[in-house]
Design an enzyme around this catalytic site. Structure first.
Site: not given
Ligand code: 5GP
Ligand code: ZN
Length: 113
Positions: A30-31, A100, A96, A102, A87
């Site tokens: 995760d970034i 996915h 996103v 985590h 999520n």
């Molecule tokens: P969500 O809130 O949709 O469950 O989690 C999306 C995750 O994607 C977040 O934890 C965010 O930090 C990660 N994320 C967003 N953009 C990028 C990216 O460009 N690269 C990577 N590796 N992770 C990302």
């Protein structure tokens, strides 16, 4: 070109710190990590969210969990414990819309208390 961020990472259009890949699954760091180990595990098939899951996708989600388990072992957090999160939708904070998991590990306090 896909507008989906994770599809673009899967295609190699956007770089990511990949830690596992096979025909169906990609895992990358995760970034913005929320724990010492924070990995995202995604199917290569675009599924927007759990709400968009079809009956036939069930084995794929099971595969993702096996990959998560194996990554936790390889990254050395299996004994201390880890948490997986999926999520779904706005109130859960899904940002996103490519399904996915985590994987969080490497520190105490990952429970829901
Ligand atoms: P969500 O809130 O949709 O469950 O989690 C999306 C995750 O994607 C977040 O934890 C965010 O930090 C990660 N994320 C967003 N953009 C990028 C990216 O460009 N690269 C990577 N590796 N992770 C990302
Ligand atoms: Zn996608």
């Amino acid at each position: 070109m896909s507008e989906c961020l994770f599809c673009r990472i899967i295609a190699g259009d956007i770089p990511a710190d990949k830690i596992y890949e096979d025909e169906e699954v990609l895992a990358f760091k995760d970034i913005a990590p929320k724990a010492p180990l924070h990995v995202l595990v995604v199917p290569k098939k675009h599924i927007a969210s759990l709400e968009d899951l079809e009956e036939g996708d069930a084995p794929l989600l099971g595969r993702l969990q096996v990959v998560l388990r194996d990554i936790a072992r390889e990254q050395g957090v299996a004994a201390s414990g880890y948490r997986i999160i999926l999520n779904c939708g706005k109130d859960a904070g899904q940002v996103v819309f490519h399904i996915h998991y985590h994987l969080l590990g490497g520190s105490p306090g990952l429970n829901l208390d």
